[in-house]
Each structure stands twice: as C-alpha cells, then as structure tokens.
Design a protein around this motif. Structure first.
Motif, PDB file in Angstrom:
ATOM      1  N   MET A   1      14.893  -7.787 -16.079  1.00 59.09           N
ATOM      2  CA  MET A   1      15.127  -6.653 -17.087  1.00 59.09           C
ATOM      3  C   MET A   1      16.682  -6.097 -16.299  1.00 59.09           C
ATOM      4  O   MET A   1      16.873  -6.195 -15.446  1.00 59.09           O
ATOM      5  CB  MET A   1      13.925  -5.422 -16.616  1.00 59.09           C
ATOM      6  N   LEU A   6      15.222  -0.422 -18.232  1.00 59.85           N
ATOM      7  CA  LEU A   6      14.309  -0.213 -17.226  1.00 59.85           C
ATOM      8  C   LEU A   6      14.581   1.673 -17.187  1.00 59.85           C
ATOM      9  O   LEU A   6      13.932   2.036 -17.695  1.00 59.85           O
ATOM     10  CB  LEU A   6      14.990  -0.228 -15.884  1.00 59.85           C
ATOM     11  N   ARG A   9      12.145   2.298 -20.027  1.00 59.35           N
ATOM     12  CA  ARG A   9      10.586   2.672 -19.946  1.00 59.35           C
ATOM     13  C   ARG A   9       9.885   3.601 -19.085  1.00 59.35           C
ATOM     14  O   ARG A   9       9.140   4.537 -19.720  1.00 59.35           O
ATOM     15  CB  ARG A   9      10.258   1.176 -18.416  1.00 59.35           C
ATOM     16  N   ARG A  10      11.325   3.930 -18.360  1.00 65.25           N
ATOM     17  CA  ARG A  10      10.946   5.659 -17.567  1.00 65.25           C
ATOM     18  C   ARG A  10      10.961   6.668 -18.063  1.00 65.25           C
ATOM     19  O   ARG A  10      10.056   7.429 -17.784  1.00 65.25           O
ATOM     20  CB  ARG A  10      12.167   5.670 -16.759  1.00 65.25           C
ATOM     21  N   ALA A  13       7.658   6.686 -19.785  1.00 67.25           N
ATOM     22  CA  ALA A  13       6.292   6.831 -19.008  1.00 67.25           C
ATOM     23  C   ALA A  13       6.097   8.705 -18.746  1.00 67.25           C
ATOM     24  O   ALA A  13       6.019   9.292 -18.854  1.00 67.25           O
ATOM     25  CB  ALA A  13       6.988   6.643 -17.042  1.00 67.25           C
ATOM     26  N   THR A  98       7.319   7.031  -9.787  1.00 74.57           N
ATOM     27  CA  THR A  98       7.249   6.004 -10.236  1.00 74.57           C
ATOM     28  C   THR A  98       6.495   5.851 -11.328  1.00 74.57           C
ATOM     29  O   THR A  98       6.639   4.004 -11.861  1.00 74.57           O
ATOM     30  CB  THR A  98       6.568   5.515  -8.401  1.00 74.57           C
ATOM     31  N   GLY A  99       6.293   7.065 -12.350  1.00 71.80           N
ATOM     32  CA  GLY A  99       5.937   6.579 -13.430  1.00 71.80           C
ATOM     33  C   GLY A  99       4.231   5.902 -13.414  1.00 71.80           C
ATOM     34  O   GLY A  99       3.415   5.452 -14.046  1.00 71.80           O
ATOM     35  N   SER A 100       3.778   5.962 -12.116  1.00 72.80           N
ATOM     36  CA  SER A 100       2.387   5.176 -11.938  1.00 72.80           C
ATOM     37  C   SER A 100       1.609   7.193 -12.228  1.00 72.80           C
ATOM     38  O   SER A 100       1.478   7.799 -11.777  1.00 72.80           O
ATOM     39  CB  SER A 100       2.381   4.832 -10.505  1.00 72.80           C
ATOM     40  N   SER A 101       0.091   6.399 -12.290  1.00 73.32           N
ATOM     41  CA  SER A 101      -1.227   6.782 -12.146  1.00 73.32           C
ATOM     42  C   SER A 101      -2.548   6.571 -11.732  1.00 73.32           C
ATOM     43  O   SER A 101      -2.745   5.450 -11.797  1.00 73.32           O
ATOM     44  CB  SER A 101      -1.323   8.178 -13.924  1.00 73.32           C
TER      45      SER A 101
ATOM     46  N   ALA B  85      -1.296   1.008 -13.304  1.00 71.20           N
ATOM     47  CA  ALA B  85       0.261   0.515 -13.899  1.00 71.20           C
ATOM     48  C   ALA B  85       0.978   0.933 -12.958  1.00 71.20           C
ATOM     49  O   ALA B  85       1.134   2.927 -12.926  1.00 71.20           O
ATOM     50  CB  ALA B  85      -0.054   0.835 -15.157  1.00 71.20           C
ATOM     51  N   THR B  86       2.482   0.485 -13.088  1.00 69.36           N
ATOM     52  CA  THR B  86       3.902   1.158 -12.869  1.00 69.36           C
ATOM     53  C   THR B  86       4.580   0.802 -13.812  1.00 69.36           C
ATOM     54  O   THR B  86       4.117   0.808 -14.655  1.00 69.36           O
ATOM     55  CB  THR B  86       4.187   0.714 -11.587  1.00 69.36           C
ATOM     56  N   ASN B  87       5.979   1.291 -13.942  1.00 69.99           N
ATOM     57  CA  ASN B  87       6.992   0.975 -14.779  1.00 69.99           C
ATOM     58  C   ASN B  87       7.232  -0.563 -15.481  1.00 69.99           C
ATOM     59  O   ASN B  87       7.790  -0.923 -15.743  1.00 69.99           O
ATOM     60  CB  ASN B  87       8.467   1.517 -14.488  1.00 69.99           C
ATOM     61  N   MET B  88       6.717  -0.953 -14.079  1.00 70.88           N
ATOM     62  CA  MET B  88       7.512  -2.448 -13.956  1.00 70.88           C
ATOM     63  C   MET B  88       6.285  -3.736 -14.587  1.00 70.88           C
ATOM     64  O   MET B  88       6.181  -4.942 -15.341  1.00 70.88           O
ATOM     65  CB  MET B  88       7.384  -2.878 -12.759  1.00 70.88           C
TER      66      MET B  88
END
Lengths: 157, 177
Positions: A1, A6, A9-10, A13, A98-101, B85-88
C-alpha cells in the motif's frame, strides 16, 4: 500500500467518524412520551454507554424505537408496560488516530409490568461490564432480580 | 515496519510467526492436551511477569454453587463474536465457551477463532485460550485449577477467577484483550 493510499484511508476514517458524531449513525433519540418506569444508574470509565430500545412483536421480530444516552449517573426512561421489548446496552469507544472503533453489547428481553418500576444498574470498570435489572414493587416495598433473556428465548405466539 | 515490506515478504513473515506460535502443528487439540501443554510450559518457562500458565486455588463455596455460576456466566458473557476494524485490517474473533458438568468435576473451556490469523494445528472452533476445572473438596470448599494460554488471556483468567470466587460476576469486555 502506498503512502497516498494510506492517507486516503485515514481521511475516509476521519470523515466517517465525523459523520457518526454529526448524527448520521442511524441512531434516533428515544421519544420521551411514556411515564418513567425505568431508572438507569450508570458508572463507566472511558466508555460511552447507550440504551437502545426495540419493540418485539408477536412473531419475535424487533423494531428499533430509539436510543437514550447514558451520559449521566442517573437517567429515567419510559418503556411500554405489558408489552415485550428488547433492551440493549452498548459500551463503545473509538480512536481518531488509529481509525478503530469497538463496541460491546448486552441485551435482554423485558416485559415491564404495570405499576412496577425497574432499577437498572449499568457499569463498565476495568475492562469488565455488568448490567443488573431489578423489578421493584413500590406498594409492597419488595424487589426481585430479573434474569437475562436473550431474543433466542422469545417464542412466537 | 510491516507496511513498508513487499506483500510477499509480509506473508512469509506472518506464516513464519504462525508456525512458531503454533509450534508447527503442535497446538492442543482438546482440553486435556491444553492442560498438559500448560503444565509443561509452567515447568519449562517457570515464572515470568504477567504470565501464569497454571494457577490452583481453593474457594469457600459449595461445588454446586461454583458450577452453576460458571455455567450461567459463561452462557451470558462468553458466547460472543467480535467484529473489529482498523485503517489497515478487519476481522472477526469468535469465542466459544464449553461447559462440561459432572458430579465430581465441572470444566469450562474457552476457545477463540480469529479470522485474521492462521493458527496452524488449531481445532476447528479455535485455539484453547483458557480451561478451568472445579472439583469438590468439602461441603463448602472447592478446588480450582485454571490453565491459561498467554498473557493476552489475563482478562479471561481474572474473570473466571472472579466467577469461581463469587466476588466478581461481571462480564469481560473481550473487544479489548
């Protein structure tokens, strides 16, 4: 990638998270229309707690009614008496970096009885959670714990 | 680091890690193998900070009470599938509790299947993470043997310990291992 992918994607998110915060999550506010028969006491650390109410019909199909934010130590809600509802509590958190939830959910069927009140204790401390429901008969000053019943236990009538 | 490697090399690294972690197919296939595996690790590794492969203690509760708490709480708290899920990356972690009750022994096994990880030699329902055995000692005394796979399972270990003791009946938030 590639770095560009990247970054893209961020950005997506962040936009998604912003959308959710702006109220595009599909959650609607539970109408404040019924006599308050549920008293929710909440204790959480670093987690957002929400109460979601679903109507359950005779065929055990659910219909989402709305969400109540459990952002205060004590919240009162009115749920129809004499009718089955699915009451769900979610604990969630998200990270912009981190873009996580993540989210953890507890749900139970509940049929409030007319003339009774329900005391719901919700806690999330040290990566462990608990939801306890007590039915209170204020006329007799007595109470009993309500056992958790999953939607699978619902039988169509 | 991984994000900067060519994709084929990333795959090789992941396969190598999976093989090492899986002991080249030597992962326990059932609860008994997991107990033996944990006993051996406890002997070989000895004491390491945060890692307790096996722990034995006694609780001041009747065996039947301990057994029924474990069964009730396992059904309530450990039958979960977690989507993350994360960005990756993204994946699903599926926990499977199995409760085995007998007149003189109760067992609780917890397996975890991870969609994003190749666990070579793991059973179909996922690798064994924690196994708890409860056996009666006296009318109001029960012995607990608790086997744990890794430091990642400390939350599960702490939870099962609380259920056995009866002093903490909360559910673990398995979204955060």
């Amino acid at each position: 990638m590639t770095l560009q992918e990247l970054m893209k994607r961020r950005l997506y998110a962040v936009l998604l998270a912003a959308g959710l915060l702006a109220g595009c999550s599909g959650a609607k506010i539970y109408p404040d229309a019924l006599p308050k028969n549920i008293h929710v006491r909440t204790e959480t650390s670093n987690m957002r707690a929400e109460l979601h109410i679903h109507r359950v019909d005779a065929n055990c199909l659910t219909e989402y009614q709305g969400t109540v934010q459990l952002d205060k130590p004590s919240v009162e809600v009115g749920i129809p008496a004499g009718r089955q509802s699915l009451v769900a509590i979610t604990f969630s958190s998200s990270s912009f970096l981190t873009g996580s939830s993540r989210s953890v959910r507890y749900d139970t069927l509940l049929t409030p009885r007319a003339g009774y009140n329900y005391d719901v204790t919700v806690s999330y401390v040290d990566r462990m959670y608990n939801v306890a429901i007590r039915e209170i008969d204020s006329r007799k000053s007595s109470s009993r714990e309500i056992e958790r019943r999953s939607l699978k236990a619902c039988s169509a009538s | 680091m991984l994000c900067c490697m060519p994709r084929n090399r990333q795959r090789l690294v992941l396969i190598a890690v999976a093989l090492v972690l899986g002991g080249c197919g030597g992962m326990p296939k059932n609860a008994e193998e997991f107990r033996q595996f944990s006993d051996q690790r406890a002997r070989v590794v000895g004491w390491m900070p945060g890692l307790v492969p096996k722990e034995t203690f006694e609780v001041e509760r009747p065996f039947r009470e301990v057994s029924s708490t474990l069964q009730k709480k396992a059904n309530e708290c450990l039958n979960v599938a977690i989507q993350w899920a994360t960005n990756m990356r993204s994946g699903v972690d599926t926990y499977k509790p199995t409760f085995v009750a007998g007149p003189t022994k109760a067992e609780l096994h917890v397996q975890l299947r991870r969609s994003a990880v190749i666990e070579v030699g793991a059973p179909l329902d996922g690798a064994y993470r924690v196994v708890l055995d409860a056996t009666p000692l006296a009318a109001k005394r029960t012995r607990i043997d608790l086997y744990t796979m890794s430091i990642d399972d400390n939350l599960l270990r702490r939870t099962l310990r609380g259920w056995a003791l009866g002093d903490n009946l909360r559910c673990p938030d398995l979204t955060k291992r």
